[in-house]
Enzyme design. Sequence first.
Site, PDB file in Angstrom:
ATOM      1  N   ASP A   1      60.542  36.319  22.918  1.00  0.00           N
ATOM      2  CA  ASP A   1      61.808  35.666  22.565  1.00  0.00           C
ATOM      3  C   ASP A   1      62.778  35.670  23.744  1.00  0.00           C
ATOM      4  OD1 ASP A   1      63.460  34.250  20.875  1.00  0.00           O
ATOM      5  OD2 ASP A   1      64.265  36.007  19.861  1.00  0.00           O
TER       6      ASP A   1
ATOM      7  N   GLY B   1      78.526  44.455  17.230  1.00  0.00           N
ATOM      8  CA  GLY B   1      77.558  43.451  16.818  1.00  0.00           C
ATOM      9  C   GLY B   1      77.014  43.753  15.441  1.00  0.00           C
TER      10      GLY B   1
ATOM     11  N   TYR C   1      69.378  43.171  10.143  1.00  0.00           N
ATOM     12  CA  TYR C   1      68.743  44.488  10.081  1.00  0.00           C
ATOM     13  C   TYR C   1      69.767  45.609   9.974  1.00  0.00           C
ATOM     14  CZ  TYR C   1      64.138  42.692  11.498  1.00  0.00           C
ATOM     15  OH  TYR C   1      62.939  42.049  11.561  1.00  0.00           O
ATOM     16  N   GLY C   2      70.879  45.474  10.690  1.00  0.00           N
ATOM     17  CA  GLY C   2      71.862  46.548  10.734  1.00  0.00           C
ATOM     18  C   GLY C   2      73.036  46.141  11.591  1.00  0.00           C
TER      19      GLY C   2
END
Length: 407
Positions: free
Chosen positions: A238, A114, A118-119
């Site tokens: 979320d 994935g 962000y990273g």
Amino acid sequence: MFRDSFLFARTIGCFGCFGSSGSRNQQSPKPYDDDTHSCDSDVTSTARGEEEEDEEEVEQKSRSKRSEEILKYRLDNGLICRHIPVRETNELIRGEDENGDKTINEYVRVCKIGSGSYGKVVLYRSTLDGQYYAIKAFHKSHLLRLRVAPSETAMSDVLREVMIMKILEHPNIVNLIEVIDDPETDHFYMVLEYVDGKWVYDGSGPPGALGEKTARKYLRDIVTGLMYLHAHDVIHGDIKPDNLLVTSSGTVKIGDFSVSQVFKDDDDQLRRSPGTPVFTAPECCLVSGITYSGRAADTWAVGVTLYCMILGQYPFLADTLQDTYDKIVNNPLIIPDGLNPLLRDLIEGLLCKDPSQRMTLKNVSEHPWVIGEDGHVPEYFCWCKRNAASKIEEGEANGISETSDPN
């Protein structure tokens, strides 16, 4: 139809702008890709003046600071609900094994599973226990440069997510195993349990969504995990199928705490929902500055998720983000004729636009459709409750009563 609306939702910012890659390699192992972040999509953003922006900046800073202070207090005082604390490693050794595969300390790289803003998330195998782990890899310099709110960088989100996961342990929540943060390097790693099944979304497209039996099973797990979070004063913020992973044995685990907040003294009032637009509660779509109950907003998102699992489409979705919010606030809920009356009642209760009249998770856990043939949703006897109970038993064994007067 559902997959068409799912793809469109990504294009208008419902998924893609939250750090997800927006696509999945079906040949790769199923990842725990929760390396996501949501952009604040306020329907009145174009109309806000400088004064309102300043007020929101203060509120955002205050909310985040409040969460961090509460979390720090709990961690410093051992107020965590974990049998085994998260390992904290301050030394990083990067290299290669005899096969040329990259290594991080005891972990050998298998494949990337994935990526996000962000990273990235990489599958690793531990040489100590042979188990697979999903490792979220970040560059601290990138996190510090990436601004996610007027007064916050992405580093704030990641550190808050780590602190939240350090205090939690539940079979329906993705478990944080270890944090690797070497002050001498720019690398930061979160070692998470690897969920080797699928997403709740998998199989939810045409021709028939998930079906009642599977949807009920998944919903029971979601409700159990979310009730645990709320009982420990955590608002997820979320809830959506993308953040709900299913193990190979069919257990749902809640992931991605990057926009989560904590509260105390039963005060769960928040401003500016950070969640995914199509899962946003009506009260969160209103003019900025209005507070809302974080728990009620989480519950609405559960309702949208159930609607998706049962009907294979979103309850409120339009061609633009603005129109989507307008539909959430103003349009009536449409449920097809012929749906199980008990299921209809549950969906209507979860997707009640008035948060004060909306079903609570406790109501949901006791609803006839949820109970079905499986019985009541079991209450999880978590570590902090077990620990408290053992201390009471120990005190009673020593002749000390909770009500005894020490004087």
